[in-house]
Motif scaffolding. Structure first.
Motif, short mmCIF file in Angstrom:
data_model
loop_
_atom_site.label_atom_id
_atom_site.label_comp_id
_atom_site.label_asym_id
_atom_site.label_seq_id
_atom_site.Cartn_x
_atom_site.Cartn_y
_atom_site.Cartn_z
N ALA A 11 -29.05 55.69 41.22
CA ALA A 11 -29.02 54.23 41.07
C ALA A 11 -28.35 53.80 39.77
CB ALA A 11 -30.43 53.66 41.13
N TYR A 12 -28.67 54.47 38.66
CA TYR A 12 -28.16 54.08 37.35
C TYR A 12 -26.79 54.69 37.07
CZ TYR A 12 -27.88 53.63 32.27
OH TYR A 12 -27.47 53.38 31.00
N GLY A 13 -26.56 55.91 37.51
CA GLY A 13 -25.29 56.58 37.28
C GLY A 13 -25.34 57.61 36.17
N ALA A 14 -26.45 57.68 35.44
CA ALA A 14 -26.62 58.67 34.37
C ALA A 14 -28.11 58.89 34.17
CB ALA A 14 -25.98 58.17 33.09
N GLY A 15 -28.43 59.82 33.31
CA GLY A 15 -29.83 60.14 33.05
C GLY A 15 -30.50 59.10 32.16
N THR A 16 -31.81 59.25 31.99
CA THR A 16 -32.56 58.29 31.17
C THR A 16 -32.18 58.39 29.70
OG1 THR A 16 -34.36 59.87 31.03
CG2 THR A 16 -34.53 58.16 32.71
N GLY A 17 -31.75 59.55 29.24
CA GLY A 17 -31.32 59.71 27.85
C GLY A 17 -30.14 58.80 27.53
N HIS A 18 -29.25 58.63 28.49
CA HIS A 18 -28.10 57.74 28.31
C HIS A 18 -28.56 56.32 28.05
CE1 HIS A 18 -24.70 55.23 29.76
NE2 HIS A 18 -23.99 56.16 29.15
N LEU A 19 -29.52 55.86 28.84
CA LEU A 19 -30.04 54.51 28.67
C LEU A 19 -30.77 54.36 27.33
CD1 LEU A 19 -30.48 51.69 29.88
CD2 LEU A 19 -32.57 52.57 30.92
N LEU A 20 -31.50 55.39 26.92
CA LEU A 20 -32.21 55.34 25.65
C LEU A 20 -31.26 55.28 24.46
CD1 LEU A 20 -35.14 57.83 26.32
CD2 LEU A 20 -35.23 55.32 26.22
N VAL A 21 -30.09 55.84 24.60
CA VAL A 21 -29.09 55.74 23.53
C VAL A 21 -28.42 54.37 23.55
CG1 VAL A 21 -26.86 56.67 22.77
CG2 VAL A 21 -28.69 58.22 23.41
N LEU A 22 -28.21 53.80 24.72
CA LEU A 22 -27.53 52.51 24.82
C LEU A 22 -28.40 51.33 24.40
CD1 LEU A 22 -25.46 52.72 28.11
CD2 LEU A 22 -24.64 52.69 25.77
N LEU A 23 -29.70 51.40 24.59
CA LEU A 23 -30.58 50.27 24.30
C LEU A 23 -30.51 49.80 22.84
CD1 LEU A 23 -33.72 50.92 26.51
CD2 LEU A 23 -31.99 49.14 26.76
N PRO A 24 -30.54 50.70 21.84
CA PRO A 24 -30.38 50.21 20.46
C PRO A 24 -29.02 49.56 20.23
CG PRO A 24 -31.25 52.44 20.45
CD PRO A 24 -30.88 52.11 21.86
N GLY A 25 -27.98 50.08 20.86
CA GLY A 25 -26.65 49.47 20.73
C GLY A 25 -26.63 48.06 21.30
N PHE A 26 -27.28 47.87 22.45
CA PHE A 26 -27.37 46.53 23.04
C PHE A 26 -28.18 45.59 22.13
CE2 PHE A 26 -26.85 48.49 27.47
CZ PHE A 26 -25.49 48.24 27.46
N ALA A 27 -29.24 46.11 21.53
CA ALA A 27 -30.06 45.29 20.63
C ALA A 27 -29.25 44.84 19.42
CB ALA A 27 -31.30 46.06 20.19
N ILE A 28 -28.48 45.74 18.83
CA ILE A 28 -27.65 45.38 17.68
C ILE A 28 -26.57 44.39 18.08
CG2 ILE A 28 -25.97 46.30 16.03
CD1 ILE A 28 -27.72 48.85 15.96
N ALA A 29 -25.93 44.60 19.23
CA ALA A 29 -24.89 43.67 19.69
C ALA A 29 -25.48 42.29 19.96
CB ALA A 29 -24.23 44.22 20.95
N GLY A 30 -26.67 42.23 20.53
CA GLY A 30 -27.33 40.95 20.75
C GLY A 30 -27.66 40.24 19.45
N TRP A 31 -28.13 40.99 18.46
CA TRP A 31 -28.44 40.42 17.15
C TRP A 31 -27.17 39.84 16.51
CZ3 TRP A 31 -26.90 42.06 12.21
CH2 TRP A 31 -27.52 41.40 11.15
N VAL A 32 -26.07 40.60 16.58
CA VAL A 32 -24.80 40.12 16.02
C VAL A 32 -24.34 38.87 16.76
CG1 VAL A 32 -22.35 40.68 15.76
CG2 VAL A 32 -24.09 42.35 15.10
N ALA A 33 -24.47 38.85 18.07
CA ALA A 33 -24.05 37.67 18.84
C ALA A 33 -24.88 36.45 18.45
CB ALA A 33 -24.19 37.95 20.34
#
Length: 188
Positions: A11-33
């Motif tokens: 369903a996601y296209g990658a393992g859960t580790g991939h999502l765990l790495v991306l979540l902090p990046g999304f949080a930082i991008a949201g803060w910058v936005a």
């Protein structure tokens, strides 16, 4: 558990580790936005960002990919190619970061922001780029001296068969036929 993991991956296209790495990046991008949403120059920043993305994807990437392809065809050893790639990348990144100063643009903006006169950076950038390439050449020379004569790479076709390499016998002859005529390949 394995079935659940397989469904998640499908369903996601990658393992859960991939999502765990991306979540902090999304949080930082949201803060910058959110920080940029209150800025008066946000439109210019967005335009600059989109211009940088377009300039990279349509101009810079095809350009340096073509140069790399030519260098790969000219160079036999990847080690030598990396001693050209690394200083070229460092020099190009410095050029992009300090582009206005290297080209002598934005002197009035620089002076109003810092209270100083803009120093021409072209000479500094050229000297720094030359030092990058000299250090890389020295590193390559040191590597060649330390390892002796470079061995040919396996894909250039100059390696001799059977001289202690995998699959051949130490004497240089071909591998013996399968055992007792059974038709099965010999175990390694």
């Amino acid at each position: 558990m394995a079935e659940r993991s397989a469904r998640w991956r499908a369903a996601y296209g990658a393992g859960t580790g991939h999502l765990l790495v991306l979540l902090p990046g999304f949080a930082i991008a949201g803060w910058v936005a959110l920080r940029l949403a209150g800025e008066a120059d946000r439109g210019r920043m967005l335009l600059w960002f989109l211009g940088a993305v377009v300039a990279h994807d349509l101009i810079l990437f095809p350009g340096y990919a073509a140069v790399d392809r030519v260098l790969r065809r000219l160079s036999v050893r990847p080690v030598l190619l990396n001693h050209v790639r690394v200083p070229a990348l460092a020099s190009a990144l410095l050029f992009l970061v300090y582009l206005p100063g290297i080209l002598g643009l934005g002197g009035a903006t620089y002076q109003s922001a810092t209270g100083r006169q803009q120093v021409p950076l072209l000479g500094h950038w050229l000297a720094l780029s030359a030092s990058f390439f000299l250090l890389s050449a020295a590193g390559y020379g040191l590597r060649r001296v330390r390892t002796g004569r470079p061995r040919p790479s396996p894909d250039d076709g100059t390696r001799q068969q059977g001289s202690g390499s995998r699959g051949g016998r130490a004497g240089g002859g071909p591998d013996p036929p399968d055992q007792a005529g059974s038709g099965r390949p010999r175990r390694q």
